[in-house]
Design a protein around this motif. Structure first.
Motif, PDB file in Angstrom:
ATOM      1  N   LYS A 194       0.869  -1.177   0.000  1.00  0.00           N
ATOM      2  CA  LYS A 194       0.000   0.000   0.000  1.00  0.00           C
ATOM      3  C   LYS A 194       0.904   1.225   0.000  1.00  0.00           C
ATOM      4  O   LYS A 194       1.709   1.413   0.908  1.00  0.00           O
ATOM      5  CB  LYS A 194      -0.932   0.004   1.216  1.00  0.00           C
ATOM      6  CG  LYS A 194      -1.931   1.154   1.180  1.00  0.00           C
ATOM      7  CD  LYS A 194      -2.858   1.143   2.380  1.00  0.00           C
ATOM      8  CE  LYS A 194      -4.050   0.273   2.077  1.00  0.00           C
ATOM      9  NZ  LYS A 194      -5.089   0.410   3.142  1.00  0.00           N
ATOM     10  N   TYR A 249      -3.134   3.506  -2.137  1.00  0.00           N
ATOM     11  CA  TYR A 249      -3.586   2.461  -3.044  1.00  0.00           C
ATOM     12  C   TYR A 249      -2.530   1.360  -3.125  1.00  0.00           C
ATOM     13  O   TYR A 249      -1.356   1.571  -2.834  1.00  0.00           O
ATOM     14  CB  TYR A 249      -3.850   3.035  -4.445  1.00  0.00           C
ATOM     15  CG  TYR A 249      -5.113   3.857  -4.508  1.00  0.00           C
ATOM     16  CD1 TYR A 249      -6.308   3.297  -4.958  1.00  0.00           C
ATOM     17  CD2 TYR A 249      -5.111   5.183  -4.099  1.00  0.00           C
ATOM     18  CE1 TYR A 249      -7.471   4.044  -5.010  1.00  0.00           C
ATOM     19  CE2 TYR A 249      -6.274   5.946  -4.140  1.00  0.00           C
ATOM     20  CZ  TYR A 249      -7.443   5.370  -4.595  1.00  0.00           C
ATOM     21  OH  TYR A 249      -8.597   6.105  -4.639  1.00  0.00           O
ATOM     22  N   TRP A 250      -2.955   0.182  -3.547  1.00  0.00           N
ATOM     23  CA  TRP A 250      -2.094  -0.993  -3.596  1.00  0.00           C
ATOM     24  C   TRP A 250      -1.367  -1.098  -4.929  1.00  0.00           C
ATOM     25  O   TRP A 250      -1.933  -0.788  -5.977  1.00  0.00           O
ATOM     26  CB  TRP A 250      -2.912  -2.258  -3.379  1.00  0.00           C
ATOM     27  CG  TRP A 250      -3.495  -2.354  -2.009  1.00  0.00           C
ATOM     28  CD1 TRP A 250      -4.740  -1.950  -1.621  1.00  0.00           C
ATOM     29  CD2 TRP A 250      -2.855  -2.869  -0.844  1.00  0.00           C
ATOM     30  NE1 TRP A 250      -4.911  -2.188  -0.282  1.00  0.00           N
ATOM     31  CE2 TRP A 250      -3.768  -2.757   0.229  1.00  0.00           C
ATOM     32  CE3 TRP A 250      -1.611  -3.419  -0.593  1.00  0.00           C
ATOM     33  CZ2 TRP A 250      -3.488  -3.172   1.506  1.00  0.00           C
ATOM     34  CZ3 TRP A 250      -1.314  -3.840   0.688  1.00  0.00           C
ATOM     35  CH2 TRP A 250      -2.250  -3.715   1.730  1.00  0.00           C
ATOM     36  N   ASP A 295      -8.874  -0.887  -5.454  1.00  0.00           N
ATOM     37  CA  ASP A 295      -7.874  -0.035  -4.812  1.00  0.00           C
ATOM     38  C   ASP A 295      -6.470  -0.244  -5.382  1.00  0.00           C
ATOM     39  O   ASP A 295      -5.472   0.023  -4.705  1.00  0.00           O
ATOM     40  CB  ASP A 295      -7.863  -0.290  -3.297  1.00  0.00           C
ATOM     41  CG  ASP A 295      -9.158   0.168  -2.635  1.00  0.00           C
ATOM     42  OD1 ASP A 295      -9.726   1.178  -3.069  1.00  0.00           O
ATOM     43  OD2 ASP A 295      -9.604  -0.508  -1.687  1.00  0.00           O
ATOM     44  N   PRO A 337      -7.468  -6.521  -3.777  1.00  0.00           N
ATOM     45  CA  PRO A 337      -8.339  -5.327  -3.717  1.00  0.00           C
ATOM     46  C   PRO A 337      -8.378  -4.582  -5.058  1.00  0.00           C
ATOM     47  O   PRO A 337      -7.836  -3.484  -5.206  1.00  0.00           O
ATOM     48  CB  PRO A 337      -7.678  -4.488  -2.622  1.00  0.00           C
ATOM     49  CG  PRO A 337      -6.229  -4.832  -2.731  1.00  0.00           C
ATOM     50  CD  PRO A 337      -6.185  -6.290  -3.116  1.00  0.00           C
ATOM     51  N   ASP A 382      -8.874 -12.327  -2.768  1.00  0.00           N
ATOM     52  CA  ASP A 382      -8.901 -11.161  -1.888  1.00  0.00           C
ATOM     53  C   ASP A 382      -8.154  -9.941  -2.440  1.00  0.00           C
ATOM     54  O   ASP A 382      -8.017  -8.927  -1.743  1.00  0.00           O
ATOM     55  CB  ASP A 382      -8.298 -11.530  -0.530  1.00  0.00           C
ATOM     56  CG  ASP A 382      -9.108 -12.600   0.183  1.00  0.00           C
ATOM     57  OD1 ASP A 382     -10.357 -12.590   0.050  1.00  0.00           O
ATOM     58  OD2 ASP A 382      -8.499 -13.457   0.849  1.00  0.00           O
TER      59      ASP A 382
END
Length: 183
Positions: free
Chosen positions: A56, A65-66, A146, A143, A141
């Motif tokens: 992140k 954000y990732w 993001d 994201p 999982d």
């Protein structure tokens, strides 16, 4: 460009030099042609036991954000060295490069991304001044809403189509059309 890096002149001209076909900054005082070329970003898609390591971002652009560990290649290092350096600088993780996973161009930003598939040595990771959080994600999982950059989305999507593929995937993003193109 305001000054010639060779002689310091502030009389630069933006012209097509003799024998060339593109406009370049040219110094009329010392005849230096200043070529501006794309910047190389080296990074990796790190995997440990089927999980993908993302960081992140603690810095702009896209703070919070990732993304995949990646950054500008330094003078004097190979893309592979740069990718592993960025992995450690951003997540404190270490790994071994398997192969070049994707090449992604952003022509409007003069950038070319080289993303390597990396096997992590362990699940040890941490945070740095560049990363608020480092985390291994199960595929289900990730994201997706993001993700910081289109280059990360492209590399992840292509990897997930066939994690065992050894073929390098190529793509680019044309910002003004707001559409990604795979090649």
């Amino acid at each position: 460009m305001n000054f010639c890096s060779n002689c310091g002149s502030n009389q630069l001209q933006f012209i097509v030099p003799e024998g060339d076909n593109k406009q370049r900054f040219v110094c009329p005082d010392c005849d230096t042609i200043h070529y501006q070329n794309p910047r190389i970003i080296a990074g990796c898609l790190p995997v440990f036991e089927g999980k993908i390591l993302l960081g992140k971002r603690a810095i702009d652009p896209r703070k919070g954000y990732w993304g995949l560990p990646a950054g500008f290649l330094e003078n004097g290092e190979t893309p592979e060295e740069g990718a592993l350096r960025e992995l450690h600088e951003e997540t404190l993780a270490k790994g071994h490069i398997k192969h070049l996973q994707s090449v992604f161009s952003l022509p409007q930003f003069n950038q070319v991304y080289l993303i390597y598939l990396v096997d992590l040595i362990s699940d040890e990771m941490g945070t740095t001044s560049e990363t608020l959080e480092s985390k291994l994600f199960e595929v289900k999982d990730i994201p997706w809403e993001d993700i910081a950059f289109e280059s990360t989305t492209f590399a992840l999507e292509e990897y997930l189509k066939n994690p065992e593929a050894k073929m390098t995937k190529r793509g680019h993003f044309i910002w003004e059309k707001e559409k990604r193109f795979g090649i």
